[in-house]
Design a protein around this motif. Structure first.
Motif, PDB file in Angstrom:
ATOM      1  N   TRP A   1      13.996  -0.176  -6.986  1.00 15.25           N
ATOM      2  CA  TRP A   1      12.701  -0.283  -6.343  1.00 15.25           C
ATOM      3  C   TRP A   1      11.071  -0.180  -7.332  1.00 15.25           C
ATOM      4  CZ3 TRP A   1       8.825   3.417  -6.511  1.00 15.25           C
ATOM      5  CH2 TRP A   1       9.496   4.826  -6.636  1.00 15.25           C
ATOM      6  N   ASP A   2      11.196   0.329  -8.394  1.00 13.69           N
ATOM      7  CA  ASP A   2      10.303   0.287  -9.421  1.00 13.69           C
ATOM      8  C   ASP A   2       9.976  -1.170 -10.024  1.00 13.69           C
ATOM      9  OD1 ASP A   2       8.443   0.565 -11.050  1.00 13.69           O
ATOM     10  OD2 ASP A   2       9.205   2.539 -12.282  1.00 13.69           O
ATOM     11  N   ALA A   3       8.698  -1.715  -9.279  1.00 14.07           N
ATOM     12  CA  ALA A   3       8.618  -2.785  -9.857  1.00 14.07           C
ATOM     13  C   ALA A   3       8.245  -3.221 -11.188  1.00 14.07           C
ATOM     14  CB  ALA A   3       7.499  -3.614  -8.946  1.00 14.07           C
ATOM     15  N   SER A   4       7.874  -2.072 -11.921  1.00 16.43           N
ATOM     16  CA  SER A   4       7.743  -2.269 -13.250  1.00 16.43           C
ATOM     17  C   SER A   4       8.938  -2.582 -14.056  1.00 16.43           C
ATOM     18  CB  SER A   4       6.906  -1.074 -13.816  1.00 16.43           C
ATOM     19  OG  SER A   4       7.731   0.147 -13.536  1.00 16.43           O
TER      20      SER A   4
ATOM     21  N   TRP B   1       6.294   1.390   0.387  1.00 18.86           N
ATOM     22  CA  TRP B   1       6.289   1.214  -1.045  1.00 18.86           C
ATOM     23  C   TRP B   1       6.032  -0.120  -1.522  1.00 18.86           C
ATOM     24  CZ3 TRP B   1      10.571   1.184   2.170  1.00 18.86           C
ATOM     25  CH2 TRP B   1      11.512   0.268   1.879  1.00 18.86           C
ATOM     26  N   TYR B   2       5.707  -0.086  -3.010  1.00 15.32           N
ATOM     27  CA  TYR B   2       5.314  -1.330  -3.499  1.00 15.32           C
ATOM     28  C   TYR B   2       6.390  -2.163  -3.650  1.00 15.32           C
ATOM     29  CZ  TYR B   2       3.308  -4.221  -7.282  1.00 15.32           C
ATOM     30  OH  TYR B   2       2.980  -5.494  -8.029  1.00 15.32           O
ATOM     31  N   GLY B   3       6.305  -3.477  -3.385  1.00 12.90           N
ATOM     32  CA  GLY B   3       7.314  -4.388  -3.685  1.00 12.90           C
ATOM     33  C   GLY B   3       8.226  -4.545  -2.398  1.00 12.90           C
TER      34      GLY B   3
ATOM     35  N   ARG C   1      13.675  -4.960  -4.503  1.00 15.00           N
ATOM     36  CA  ARG C   1      12.436  -5.328  -4.699  1.00 15.00           C
ATOM     37  C   ARG C   1      12.102  -6.967  -4.366  1.00 15.00           C
ATOM     38  NH1 ARG C   1      13.401  -2.609  -9.484  1.00 15.00           N
ATOM     39  NH2 ARG C   1      13.487  -4.269 -10.590  1.00 15.00           N
TER      40      ARG C   1
ATOM     41  N   ASP D   1       8.986 -10.003  -4.040  1.00 12.82           N
ATOM     42  CA  ASP D   1       7.855 -10.474  -4.786  1.00 12.82           C
ATOM     43  C   ASP D   1       6.722  -9.448  -4.392  1.00 12.82           C
ATOM     44  OD1 ASP D   1       5.102 -11.949  -5.002  1.00 12.82           O
ATOM     45  OD2 ASP D   1       6.505 -13.010  -6.180  1.00 12.82           O
ATOM     46  N   PRO D   2       6.115  -8.929  -5.301  1.00 11.52           N
ATOM     47  CA  PRO D   2       5.190  -7.775  -4.937  1.00 11.52           C
ATOM     48  C   PRO D   2       3.903  -8.442  -4.490  1.00 11.52           C
ATOM     49  CG  PRO D   2       5.293  -8.095  -7.507  1.00 11.52           C
ATOM     50  CD  PRO D   2       6.321  -8.956  -6.760  1.00 11.52           C
TER      51      PRO D   2
ATOM     52  N   HIS E   1       5.758 -10.684  -1.043  1.00  6.67           N
ATOM     53  CA  HIS E   1       6.459  -9.915  -0.313  1.00  6.67           C
ATOM     54  C   HIS E   1       7.743 -10.708   0.463  1.00  6.67           C
ATOM     55  CE1 HIS E   1       3.844  -6.414  -0.836  1.00  6.67           C
ATOM     56  NE2 HIS E   1       3.048  -7.416  -0.276  1.00  6.67           N
TER      57      HIS E   1
END
Length: 233
Positions: free
Chosen positions: A103-106, A219-221, A180, A182-183, A186
């Motif tokens: 889940w961490d987009a980075s 959460w992000y993403g 994830r 697209d940030p 979405h």
């Protein structure tokens, strides 16, 4: 038992937090026994799903005993997308990994292509071997039920009928995690499709939380369904 008397995440918290937490603490101090699946089955007229560090053997134990109807897996399913096949064949499992890799987009696509289906190193059935009798003659044990054959007869590989006529082909569930999207838009990406296709052998897949508005992200993403583009994705 874990208490969060001051928790405010999501919909946590109420006007009687202090009274409720104090009462729960008093019950725990009095030696109240833990809640079990037996208690749940007695109070709930429906299918019961267990979760928390289960193995194929402990899953079979709770299902065959009627303690639970199905069992969900999360972290173990992340590193073993072919978990059902590994259980069926008694193949080794990859160790559970930290869910942040998904889940961490980075981290980009990291881990989405890391874990491949298990490939046996030999074409010979894993649990069929040749042994010598006391007379030193060689005989095959291939007529014996193999470990794999025994596992295939496990109760958690049998169908389960839920409400409204829905029938699960097996009782292994892939619980909700975070894949994830697209940030910015979405919209689910190709990796999201692959992510669930790899785990499609589960009897049931519970997907991650999806935002229904711009204010509804956890959460992000995270994926969303409040635009036509997102719904189409």
């Amino acid at each position: 038992m874990g208490l969060l008397p001051n928790g405010v995440f999501g919909d946590m918290g109420s006007d009687d937090n202090t009274e409720m937490s104090t009462h729960a603490t008093a019950l725990a101090s009095a030696g109240t026994r833990p809640l079990t699946f037996v208690d749940v089955n007695l109070a709930f007229n429906g299918s019961v799903m267990a979760n928390n560090s289960y193995t194929s053997r402990t899953t079979e134990g709770v299902v065959s005993s009627g303690t639970a109807d199905l069992v969900s897996f999360v972290r173990l399913y992340l590193s073993n997308p072919d978990l059902v096949e590994r259980f069926q064949n008694d193949w080794p499992l990859n160790s559970a990994i930290n869910a942040e890799y998904f889940w961490d987009a980075s981290k980009g696509d990291e881990c989405y292509h890391t874990f491949k289906p298990y490939q046996p190193t030999s074409g010979k059935p894993k649990h069929v071997r040749t042994v010598k009798s006391p007379a030193a003659t060689t005989r095959s044990t291939s007529q014996r039920p193999s470990v794999s054959a025994a596992i295939e007869n496990y109760n958690f590989f049998t169908p389960l009928q839920l409400a409204d006529g829905l029938v699960l082909k097996k009782r292994i569930v892939y619980g909700p995690t975070r894949a994830r999207s697209d940030p910015v838009s979405h919209v689910p990406l190709e990796r999201n499709i692959q992510y669930y296709e790899q785990r499609a052998s589960a009897g049931l897949i519970i997907t991650e939380g999806t935002a229904v508005s711009e204010q509804g992200f956890g959460w992000y993403g995270a994926p969303a369904v409040y635009t036509d583009e997102q719904e189409a994705g």
